[in-house]
Write a protein that holds these residues in place. Structure first.
Motif, PDB file in Angstrom:
ATOM      1  N   ALA A   1       0.831  -1.203   0.000  1.00  0.00           N
ATOM      2  CA  ALA A   1       0.000   0.000   0.000  1.00  0.00           C
ATOM      3  C   ALA A   1       0.868   1.257   0.000  1.00  0.00           C
ATOM      4  O   ALA A   1       0.523   2.251  -0.649  1.00  0.00           O
ATOM      5  CB  ALA A   1      -0.929  -0.001   1.209  1.00  0.00           C
ATOM      6  N   ILE A   2       1.992   1.204   0.699  1.00  0.00           N
ATOM      7  CA  ILE A   2       2.908   2.350   0.730  1.00  0.00           C
ATOM      8  C   ILE A   2       3.517   2.558  -0.652  1.00  0.00           C
ATOM      9  O   ILE A   2       3.601   3.687  -1.145  1.00  0.00           O
ATOM     10  CB  ILE A   2       3.996   2.148   1.802  1.00  0.00           C
ATOM     11  N   ARG A   3       3.927   1.487  -1.298  1.00  0.00           N
ATOM     12  CA  ARG A   3       4.485   1.597  -2.656  1.00  0.00           C
ATOM     13  C   ARG A   3       3.441   2.155  -3.633  1.00  0.00           C
ATOM     14  O   ARG A   3       3.753   2.990  -4.474  1.00  0.00           O
ATOM     15  CB  ARG A   3       5.006   0.251  -3.137  1.00  0.00           C
ATOM     16  N   ALA A   4       2.214   1.699  -3.504  1.00  0.00           N
ATOM     17  CA  ALA A   4       1.143   2.202  -4.377  1.00  0.00           C
ATOM     18  C   ALA A   4       0.904   3.692  -4.124  1.00  0.00           C
ATOM     19  O   ALA A   4       0.744   4.478  -5.067  1.00  0.00           O
ATOM     20  CB  ALA A   4      -0.140   1.410  -4.150  1.00  0.00           C
ATOM     21  N   LYS A   5       0.911   4.081  -2.868  1.00  0.00           N
ATOM     22  CA  LYS A   5       0.712   5.499  -2.527  1.00  0.00           C
ATOM     23  C   LYS A   5       1.880   6.331  -3.046  1.00  0.00           C
ATOM     24  O   LYS A   5       1.685   7.447  -3.526  1.00  0.00           O
ATOM     25  CB  LYS A   5       0.546   5.660  -1.007  1.00  0.00           C
ATOM     26  N   ARG A   6       3.096   5.796  -2.977  1.00  0.00           N
ATOM     27  CA  ARG A   6       4.275   6.523  -3.483  1.00  0.00           C
ATOM     28  C   ARG A   6       4.148   6.757  -4.983  1.00  0.00           C
ATOM     29  O   ARG A   6       4.465   7.827  -5.473  1.00  0.00           O
ATOM     30  CB  ARG A   6       5.549   5.742  -3.161  1.00  0.00           C
ATOM     31  N   ARG A   7       3.687   5.746  -5.720  1.00  0.00           N
ATOM     32  CA  ARG A   7       3.478   5.915  -7.166  1.00  0.00           C
ATOM     33  C   ARG A   7       2.430   6.994  -7.431  1.00  0.00           C
ATOM     34  O   ARG A   7       2.593   7.822  -8.318  1.00  0.00           O
ATOM     35  CB  ARG A   7       3.057   4.589  -7.802  1.00  0.00           C
ATOM     36  N   GLU A   8       1.369   6.978  -6.648  1.00  0.00           N
ATOM     37  CA  GLU A   8       0.315   7.981  -6.773  1.00  0.00           C
ATOM     38  C   GLU A   8       0.877   9.383  -6.472  1.00  0.00           C
ATOM     39  O   GLU A   8       0.575  10.340  -7.184  1.00  0.00           O
ATOM     40  CB  GLU A   8      -0.811   7.637  -5.802  1.00  0.00           C
ATOM     41  N   CYS A   9       1.676   9.485  -5.434  1.00  0.00           N
ATOM     42  CA  CYS A   9       2.281  10.764  -5.065  1.00  0.00           C
ATOM     43  C   CYS A   9       3.227  11.263  -6.151  1.00  0.00           C
ATOM     44  O   CYS A   9       3.267  12.463  -6.442  1.00  0.00           O
ATOM     45  CB  CYS A   9       3.021  10.648  -3.731  1.00  0.00           C
ATOM     46  N   LEU A  10       3.984  10.356  -6.745  1.00  0.00           N
ATOM     47  CA  LEU A  10       4.909  10.745  -7.814  1.00  0.00           C
ATOM     48  C   LEU A  10       4.140  11.266  -9.018  1.00  0.00           C
ATOM     49  O   LEU A  10       4.509  12.294  -9.601  1.00  0.00           O
ATOM     50  CB  LEU A  10       5.817   9.584  -8.206  1.00  0.00           C
ATOM     51  N   ALA A  11       3.065  10.596  -9.386  1.00  0.00           N
ATOM     52  CA  ALA A  11       2.250  11.057 -10.515  1.00  0.00           C
ATOM     53  C   ALA A  11       1.671  12.437 -10.230  1.00  0.00           C
ATOM     54  O   ALA A  11       1.678  13.318 -11.100  1.00  0.00           O
ATOM     55  CB  ALA A  11       1.140  10.058 -10.802  1.00  0.00           C
ATOM     56  N   LYS A  12       1.210  12.638  -9.005  1.00  0.00           N
ATOM     57  CA  LYS A  12       0.651  13.944  -8.624  1.00  0.00           C
ATOM     58  C   LYS A  12       1.740  15.019  -8.645  1.00  0.00           C
ATOM     59  O   LYS A  12       1.513  16.127  -9.129  1.00  0.00           O
ATOM     60  CB  LYS A  12       0.014  13.862  -7.238  1.00  0.00           C
ATOM     61  N   ALA A  13       2.912  14.696  -8.134  1.00  0.00           N
ATOM     62  CA  ALA A  13       4.012  15.654  -8.101  1.00  0.00           C
ATOM     63  C   ALA A  13       4.431  16.046  -9.520  1.00  0.00           C
ATOM     64  O   ALA A  13       4.670  17.222  -9.807  1.00  0.00           O
ATOM     65  CB  ALA A  13       5.202  15.076  -7.344  1.00  0.00           C
ATOM     66  N   GLN A  14       4.520  15.067 -10.408  1.00  0.00           N
ATOM     67  CA  GLN A  14       4.890  15.352 -11.794  1.00  0.00           C
ATOM     68  C   GLN A  14       3.841  16.239 -12.459  1.00  0.00           C
ATOM     69  O   GLN A  14       4.178  17.179 -13.170  1.00  0.00           O
ATOM     70  CB  GLN A  14       5.067  14.053 -12.577  1.00  0.00           C
ATOM     71  N   GLU A  15       2.577  15.952 -12.206  1.00  0.00           N
ATOM     72  CA  GLU A  15       1.494  16.765 -12.768  1.00  0.00           C
ATOM     73  C   GLU A  15       1.567  18.196 -12.247  1.00  0.00           C
ATOM     74  O   GLU A  15       1.422  19.158 -13.006  1.00  0.00           O
ATOM     75  CB  GLU A  15       0.147  16.144 -12.417  1.00  0.00           C
ATOM     76  N   GLU A  16       1.796  18.359 -10.958  1.00  0.00           N
ATOM     77  CA  GLU A  16       1.906  19.690 -10.359  1.00  0.00           C
ATOM     78  C   GLU A  16       3.061  20.469 -10.988  1.00  0.00           C
ATOM     79  O   GLU A  16       2.920  21.660 -11.297  1.00  0.00           O
ATOM     80  CB  GLU A  16       2.119  19.597  -8.846  1.00  0.00           C
ATOM     81  N   LEU A  17       4.198  19.823 -11.169  1.00  0.00           N
ATOM     82  CA  LEU A  17       5.359  20.489 -11.761  1.00  0.00           C
ATOM     83  C   LEU A  17       5.088  20.888 -13.206  1.00  0.00           C
ATOM     84  O   LEU A  17       5.501  21.976 -13.636  1.00  0.00           O
ATOM     85  CB  LEU A  17       6.593  19.604 -11.670  1.00  0.00           C
ATOM     86  N   MET A  18       4.406  20.043 -13.951  1.00  0.00           N
ATOM     87  CA  MET A  18       4.082  20.377 -15.345  1.00  0.00           C
ATOM     88  C   MET A  18       3.121  21.553 -15.408  1.00  0.00           C
ATOM     89  O   MET A  18       3.226  22.410 -16.290  1.00  0.00           O
ATOM     90  CB  MET A  18       3.467  19.166 -16.056  1.00  0.00           C
ATOM     91  N   ASN A  19       2.187  21.635 -14.464  1.00  0.00           N
ATOM     92  CA  ASN A  19       1.225  22.743 -14.426  1.00  0.00           C
ATOM     93  C   ASN A  19       1.878  24.048 -13.999  1.00  0.00           C
ATOM     94  O   ASN A  19       1.376  25.120 -14.343  1.00  0.00           O
ATOM     95  CB  ASN A  19       0.046  22.408 -13.512  1.00  0.00           C
ATOM     96  N   GLU A  20       2.969  23.961 -13.232  1.00  0.00           N
ATOM     97  CA  GLU A  20       3.689  25.156 -12.798  1.00  0.00           C
ATOM     98  C   GLU A  20       4.528  25.754 -13.927  1.00  0.00           C
ATOM     99  O   GLU A  20       4.824  26.928 -13.925  1.00  0.00           O
ATOM    100  CB  GLU A  20       4.594  24.841 -11.612  1.00  0.00           C
TER     101      GLU A  20
END
Length: 104
Positions: free
Chosen positions: A84-103
């Motif tokens: 579950a932690i690994r799955a959440k980390r993947r989710e967090c990475l996708a969100k972080a990448q999206e945030e950076l692209m939007n910035e």
């Protein structure tokens, strides 16, 4: 400069930029993971931010993000399993990448 030199310089600049974005995304993902884990431990506000910083720092122990997973798994033992932690980390990475692209 020759065309080859220009292309080489452009490639090097792009590589440096891509690596910087990758570093920022990894750090942001670790912070998001840390805030998620802090919430599961009933840590809020400054305590949650301080905990998230410990997760970010854990990433500097070795290459890759297994050091982060180990730290969070140890802190959340009995609450959430490693998968579950690994799955959440993947989710967090996708969100972080999206945030950076939007910035950008």
């Amino acid at each position: 400069m020759t065309t080859f030199d220009d292309r080489e310089a452009a490639f090097e600049a792009k590589f440096a930029h891509d690596e910087e974005i990758k570093f920022k995304a990894e750090a942001r993902a670790n912070k998001l993971l840390g805030l998620w884990a802090a919430d599961l431990q009933d840590k809020f506000g400054e305590d949650a931010e301080a905990y998230a910083l410990t997760v970010i720092r854990a990433d500097f122990e070795e290459a890759g993000h297994d050091d982060v997973i180990r730290k969070v798994a140890a802190d959340l033992e009995g609450i959430v399993d490693e998968a579950a932690i690994r799955a959440k980390r993947r989710e967090c990475l996708a969100k972080a990448q999206e945030e950076l692209m939007n910035e950008a």
